[in-house]
Design an enzyme around this catalytic site. Sequence first.
Site, PDB file in Angstrom:
ATOM      1  N   ARG A  45      54.893   6.696  41.213  1.00  0.00           N
ATOM      2  CA  ARG A  45      56.318   6.957  41.360  1.00  0.00           C
ATOM      3  C   ARG A  45      56.530   8.561  41.633  1.00  0.00           C
ATOM      4  NH1 ARG A  45      60.484   7.904  36.479  1.00  0.00           N
ATOM      5  NH2 ARG A  45      62.435   7.329  37.624  1.00  0.00           N
ATOM      6  N   HIS A  86      59.244   9.749  44.411  1.00  0.00           N
ATOM      7  CA  HIS A  86      60.302  10.942  44.023  1.00  0.00           C
ATOM      8  C   HIS A  86      59.959  12.130  44.763  1.00  0.00           C
ATOM      9  CE1 HIS A  86      61.968   9.067  40.332  1.00  0.00           C
ATOM     10  NE2 HIS A  86      61.932   8.210  41.098  1.00  0.00           N
ATOM     11  N   ASN A 131      64.586  12.123  37.206  1.00  0.00           N
ATOM     12  CA  ASN A 131      63.154  12.758  36.882  1.00  0.00           C
ATOM     13  C   ASN A 131      63.079  13.043  35.400  1.00  0.00           C
ATOM     14  OD1 ASN A 131      61.983  12.384  39.296  1.00  0.00           O
ATOM     15  ND2 ASN A 131      62.570  14.593  40.081  1.00  0.00           N
ATOM     16  N   HIS A 144      57.310  -1.954  40.962  1.00  0.00           N
ATOM     17  CA  HIS A 144      57.697  -2.185  39.660  1.00  0.00           C
ATOM     18  C   HIS A 144      56.490  -3.163  38.978  1.00  0.00           C
ATOM     19  CE1 HIS A 144      61.600  -0.010  40.210  1.00  0.00           C
ATOM     20  NE2 HIS A 144      60.870   0.846  40.346  1.00  0.00           N
TER      21      HIS A 144
HETATM   22  C1  HEM Z   1      64.472   0.898  45.027  1.00  0.00           C
HETATM   23  C2  HEM Z   1      65.207   1.759  44.203  1.00  0.00           C
HETATM   24  C3  HEM Z   1      64.497   2.155  42.986  1.00  0.00           C
HETATM   25  C4  HEM Z   1      65.021   2.279  41.722  1.00  0.00           C
HETATM   26  C5  HEM Z   1      66.483   2.362  41.416  1.00  0.00           C
HETATM   27  C6  HEM Z   1      64.121   2.611  40.848  1.00  0.00           C
HETATM   28  C7  HEM Z   1      64.497   3.089  39.603  1.00  0.00           C
HETATM   29  C8  HEM Z   1      63.288   3.268  38.474  1.00  0.00           C
HETATM   30  C9  HEM Z   1      63.533   3.451  37.104  1.00  0.00           C
HETATM   31  C10 HEM Z   1      64.974   3.521  36.513  1.00  0.00           C
HETATM   32  C11 HEM Z   1      62.444   3.365  36.589  1.00  0.00           C
HETATM   33  C12 HEM Z   1      62.374   3.686  35.013  1.00  0.00           C
HETATM   34  C13 HEM Z   1      62.370   5.196  34.780  1.00  0.00           C
HETATM   35  C14 HEM Z   1      62.525   5.307  33.146  1.00  0.00           C
HETATM   36  O1  HEM Z   1      63.423   4.566  32.533  1.00  0.00           O
HETATM   37  O2  HEM Z   1      61.935   6.429  32.664  1.00  0.00           O
HETATM   38  C15 HEM Z   1      61.327   3.257  37.574  1.00  0.00           C
HETATM   39  C16 HEM Z   1      59.987   3.294  37.304  1.00  0.00           C
HETATM   40  C17 HEM Z   1      58.883   3.313  38.241  1.00  0.00           C
HETATM   41  N1  HEM Z   1      59.234   3.297  39.628  1.00  0.00           N
HETATM   42 FE1  HEM Z   1      60.873   2.830  40.448  1.00  0.00          FE
HETATM   43  N2  HEM Z   1      62.770   2.699  41.303  1.00  0.00           N
HETATM   44  C18 HEM Z   1      62.968   2.230  42.822  1.00  0.00           C
HETATM   45  C19 HEM Z   1      62.086   2.411  43.903  1.00  0.00           C
HETATM   46  C20 HEM Z   1      60.776   2.731  43.549  1.00  0.00           C
HETATM   47  C21 HEM Z   1      59.613   2.893  44.432  1.00  0.00           C
HETATM   48  C22 HEM Z   1      60.140   2.942  46.091  1.00  0.00           C
HETATM   49  C23 HEM Z   1      58.672   3.144  44.079  1.00  0.00           C
HETATM   50  C24 HEM Z   1      57.304   3.495  44.439  1.00  0.00           C
HETATM   51  C25 HEM Z   1      56.920   3.516  45.875  1.00  0.00           C
HETATM   52  C26 HEM Z   1      58.923   3.059  42.434  1.00  0.00           C
HETATM   53  C27 HEM Z   1      57.809   3.136  41.714  1.00  0.00           C
HETATM   54  C28 HEM Z   1      58.052   3.053  40.107  1.00  0.00           C
HETATM   55  C29 HEM Z   1      57.109   3.164  39.175  1.00  0.00           C
HETATM   56  C30 HEM Z   1      55.571   2.792  39.549  1.00  0.00           C
HETATM   57  C31 HEM Z   1      57.672   3.153  38.027  1.00  0.00           C
HETATM   58  C32 HEM Z   1      56.988   3.159  36.561  1.00  0.00           C
HETATM   59  C33 HEM Z   1      56.452   4.580  36.334  1.00  0.00           C
HETATM   60  C34 HEM Z   1      55.997   5.011  34.946  1.00  0.00           C
HETATM   61  O3  HEM Z   1      55.476   4.036  33.988  1.00  0.00           O
HETATM   62  O4  HEM Z   1      55.731   5.960  34.679  1.00  0.00           O
HETATM   63  N3  HEM Z   1      60.155   2.752  42.201  1.00  0.00           N
HETATM   64  N4  HEM Z   1      61.944   3.125  38.728  1.00  0.00           N
END
Ligand code: HEM
Length: 331
Positions: A67, A71, A99, A198
């Site tokens: 992630r 970002h 973030n 995800h």
């Molecule tokens: C398409 C639009 C996207 C949205 C709206 C989005 C939104 C989010 C949100 C809201 C979370 C949870 C954050 C939290 O509650 O603390 C999350 C987690 C995550 N996102 Fe996305 N995301 C998107 C695309 C992506 C992309 C493109 C990647 C990587 C290439 C990605 C990788 C991740 C990962 C791996 C997590 C888990 C992080 C952790 O456990 O620390 N996301 N994302």
Amino acid sequence: MVVSCNFFTLLLVLAFSVSLCFGNKNSGGYLFPQFYDHSCPRAQEIVRSVVAKAVAREARMAASLVRLHFHDCFVQGCDASLLLDSSGSIVSEKGSNPNKNSARGFEVIDEIKAALEKECPRTVSCADVLALAARDSTVLAGGPNWEVPLGRRDSLGASLSGSNNNIPAPNNTLQTIVTKFKLQGLDIVDLVALSGSHTIGLSRCTSFRQRLYNQTGNGLADSSLDEAYARQLRTRCPRSGGDNNLFPLDLVSPVKFDNYYFKNIVASKGLLNSDQVLFTQSVGTMILVKQYAESNELFFDNFAKAMVKMGNISPHTGVNGEVRKNCRKVN
Ligand code: HEM
Ligand SMILES: *[C@@H]1O[C@H](CO)[C@@H](O)[C@H](O)[C@H]1NC(C)=O
Ligand SMILES: *[C@@H]1O[C@H](CO)[C@@H](O)[C@H](O)[C@H]1NC(C)=O
């Protein structure tokens, strides 16, 4: 085939000469996997070993590191702007809406950078560390492997507004998300594949609560969310409080990089609104979700390609930027 092979070889030779003649400033203006082969031959090995240690300590770290690269890349390109702490005129991106209380893994990046500085000082950029750590994390979690183009330089500043505006929010409409990806040169094939990350990691209750209680302002839950799953989520994600309670983004295999994320979406069990809308708000993205749900191989293939594409967003090269000594501050 022979022609394209030779052409590729020629390009590589040119790229090498550029990096040798210009003291690794990457004045060629593009990225290539062999960038550190002469200046820091063990760079990739060092990154991999620190990431492996961190993921062995805590499986979730693989997700957190993937992630961070995303970002970083969506805000003025893949330039490690995300890693800067606030100081002087710099307002850290770490405090942005996407973030704050959410982005993590910064200590692991510090650990990698410290090991690299010991081996070859001022040589490997923090932006390249993020790109390599994202790839290594994916592989460690069971996902695809790919060669990471390298030679990015680190920014001299950060953009809080860029972080707030460019990174999609979980309650954005599909149209808004598609537009934000398009602004980065990424299409819907990239969007759906990259959303597949995800398949690992966790989300806080606050990122999807709206869906459980009042999706459209009429006091009802999101009708595109499986009712039994919603009920289960409500037990630990109440109407108020519990904001930071954590939930797997992929309820079936939360630490394994696989295509269950897409199977869940097909079964109305995507956790975030931004996950489920890939299936419900356009035919184009729906077809891709179905294809990835049916073929892990196709997903892995497109994911690897999309990660390279995302990693190529406006790299700073040549005299632009620097190689930071400490990823948290400019030199
Ligand atoms: C398409 C639009 C996207 C949205 C709206 C989005 C939104 C989010 C949100 C809201 C979370 C949870 C954050 C939290 O509650 O603390 C999350 C987690 C995550 N996102 Fe996305 N995301 C998107 C695309 C992506 C992309 C493109 C990647 C990587 C290439 C990605 C990788 C991740 C990962 C791996 C997590 C888990 C992080 C952790 O456990 O620390 N996301 N994302
Ligand atoms: C999306 O979530 C944010 C933050 O919780 C909230 O302020 C905003 O009103 C929501 N937008 C929509 C369209 O529901
Ligand atoms: C749902 O949201 C709307 C608009 O944001 C608000 O007026 C209403 O009071 C909320 N309903 C419930 C039951 O929370």
